[in-house]
Design an enzyme around this catalytic site. Structure first.
Site, PDB file in Angstrom:
ATOM      1  N   GLU A   1      27.229 -10.082  36.510  1.00  0.00           N
ATOM      2  CA  GLU A   1      27.415 -11.479  36.943  1.00  0.00           C
ATOM      3  C   GLU A   1      28.498 -12.200  36.160  1.00  0.00           C
ATOM      4  O   GLU A   1      28.923 -13.281  36.548  1.00  0.00           O
ATOM      5  CB  GLU A   1      26.084 -12.243  36.864  1.00  0.00           C
ATOM      6  CG  GLU A   1      25.571 -12.590  35.474  1.00  0.00           C
ATOM      7  CD  GLU A   1      24.943 -11.407  34.726  1.00  0.00           C
ATOM      8  OE1 GLU A   1      24.967 -10.275  35.242  1.00  0.00           O
ATOM      9  OE2 GLU A   1      24.450 -11.641  33.609  1.00  0.00           O
TER      10      GLU A   1
ATOM     11  N   HIS B   1      25.692  -6.573  32.601  1.00  0.00           N
ATOM     12  CA  HIS B   1      25.742  -7.903  33.219  1.00  0.00           C
ATOM     13  C   HIS B   1      26.889  -8.018  34.221  1.00  0.00           C
ATOM     14  O   HIS B   1      27.958  -8.513  33.871  1.00  0.00           O
ATOM     15  CB  HIS B   1      25.990  -8.959  32.128  1.00  0.00           C
ATOM     16  CG  HIS B   1      24.851  -9.179  31.205  1.00  0.00           C
ATOM     17  ND1 HIS B   1      23.890 -10.145  31.410  1.00  0.00           N
ATOM     18  CD2 HIS B   1      24.513  -8.556  30.057  1.00  0.00           C
ATOM     19  CE1 HIS B   1      23.015 -10.107  30.433  1.00  0.00           C
ATOM     20  NE2 HIS B   1      23.362  -9.161  29.588  1.00  0.00           N
TER      21      HIS B   1
ATOM     22  N   CYS C   1      19.734  -6.354  32.486  1.00  0.00           N
ATOM     23  CA  CYS C   1      19.524  -6.405  31.033  1.00  0.00           C
ATOM     24  C   CYS C   1      18.074  -6.793  30.701  1.00  0.00           C
ATOM     25  O   CYS C   1      17.195  -5.965  30.877  1.00  0.00           O
ATOM     26  CB  CYS C   1      20.563  -7.309  30.384  1.00  0.00           C
ATOM     27  SG  CYS C   1      20.769  -6.945  28.639  1.00  0.00           S
TER      28      CYS C   1
HETATM   29  N1  GLN Z   1      17.915  -7.885  24.000  1.00  0.00           N
HETATM   30  C1  GLN Z   1      17.440  -8.687  25.073  1.00  0.00           C
HETATM   31  C2  GLN Z   1      15.958  -8.475  25.356  1.00  0.00           C
HETATM   32  O1  GLN Z   1      15.302  -7.719  24.766  1.00  0.00           O
HETATM   33  C3  GLN Z   1      18.228  -8.446  26.350  1.00  0.00           C
HETATM   34  C4  GLN Z   1      19.635  -8.915  26.184  1.00  0.00           C
HETATM   35  C5  GLN Z   1      20.265  -9.400  27.441  1.00  0.00           C
HETATM   36  O2  GLN Z   1      19.618  -9.662  28.447  1.00  0.00           O
HETATM   37  N2  GLN Z   1      21.561  -9.598  27.369  1.00  0.00           N
HETATM   38  O3  GLN Z   1      15.442  -9.107  26.198  1.00  0.00           O
END
Ligand code: GLN
Length: 199
Positions: A179, A177, A81
């Site tokens: 994890e 994610h 992410c």
């Molecule tokens: N929107 C977040 C970002 O720009 C990422 C979101 C996340 O890691 N769950 O970093």
């Protein structure tokens, strides 16, 4: 098999869950907050969180350049992410001053799914998984998607026509994610990549 030590970048984000998932996947782990700690790991996870904050704190703590140097030297890195955003060579909708570590020849749009719906889950088939018939439950939270990949980038999974899991050499990234699900097969892939690099 000799053990590998995998660090989790611990400036912000869901560090604890990745440490637990990596241990379940058979790696020794350590949290990485300082350059000296980075030197002790064979691979690194950049967790989800807020990529602008992770970027800013890495520069404040003097980690940005050492991480870039380790990536250039071939250290395997898995970004989830926000971590995927930080591994992209190019980002869209980033903060004006946001810098990434880069390494994967791709363009990633921040909060791309988040403009449609803040978070959602999907069952994904991802190549390279142990027990490949069984999909992973992918949890997307204000997630980025990949808008462009270069020739050297392997797409491991896609949803709605957008790659959401990619690999280039020793670098692995997912929009979602793994994890938080208790299914550690994505972390197993990364642990194997770190073992392969050590050989
Ligand atoms: N929107 C977040 C970002 O720009 C990422 C979101 C996340 O890691 N769950 O970093």
């Amino acid at each position: 098999m000799t053990s590998v030590t995998i660090g989790v970048l611990a400036v912000q984000g869901d560090v604890r869950e990745h440490l637990a998932a990596l241990r379940s996947a058979g790696a020794d782990t350590r949290a990485v907050r300082r350059p000296a700690e980075l030197e002790q790991v064979d691979g690194l996870v950049v967790p989800g969180g807020e990529s602008t904050t992770i970027d800013r704190l890495c520069r404040v703590f003097g980690l940005h350049e050492p991480i870039r140097a380790r990536i250039a030297g071939g250290m395997p890195v898995y970004g989830s992410c926000a971590g995927m955003i930080q591994l992209a060579d190019e980002i869209l909708d980033g903060h004006r001053e946001q810098q990434t570590f880069g390494g994967i020849d791709m363009t990633v749009r921040r909060n791309a799914f988040g403009r449609q719906v803040d978070s959602f889950e999907a069952d994904l088939h991802l190549s390279g998984l142990r027990d490949p018939q069984r999909p992973v439950r992918a949890v997307f939270i204000r997630a980025p998607w990949v808008e462009r990949v270069g020739d050297g980038v392997e797409v491991l999974a896609a949803t709605d026509g957008h790659p959401v899991a990619v690999r280039q050499g020793g670098l692995l990234a997912t929009s979602f994610h793994p994890e938080v699900t208790g299914d550690h097969r994505v972390h197993e892939i990364f642990v194997q990549m770190v073992h392969a690099q050590r050989r």
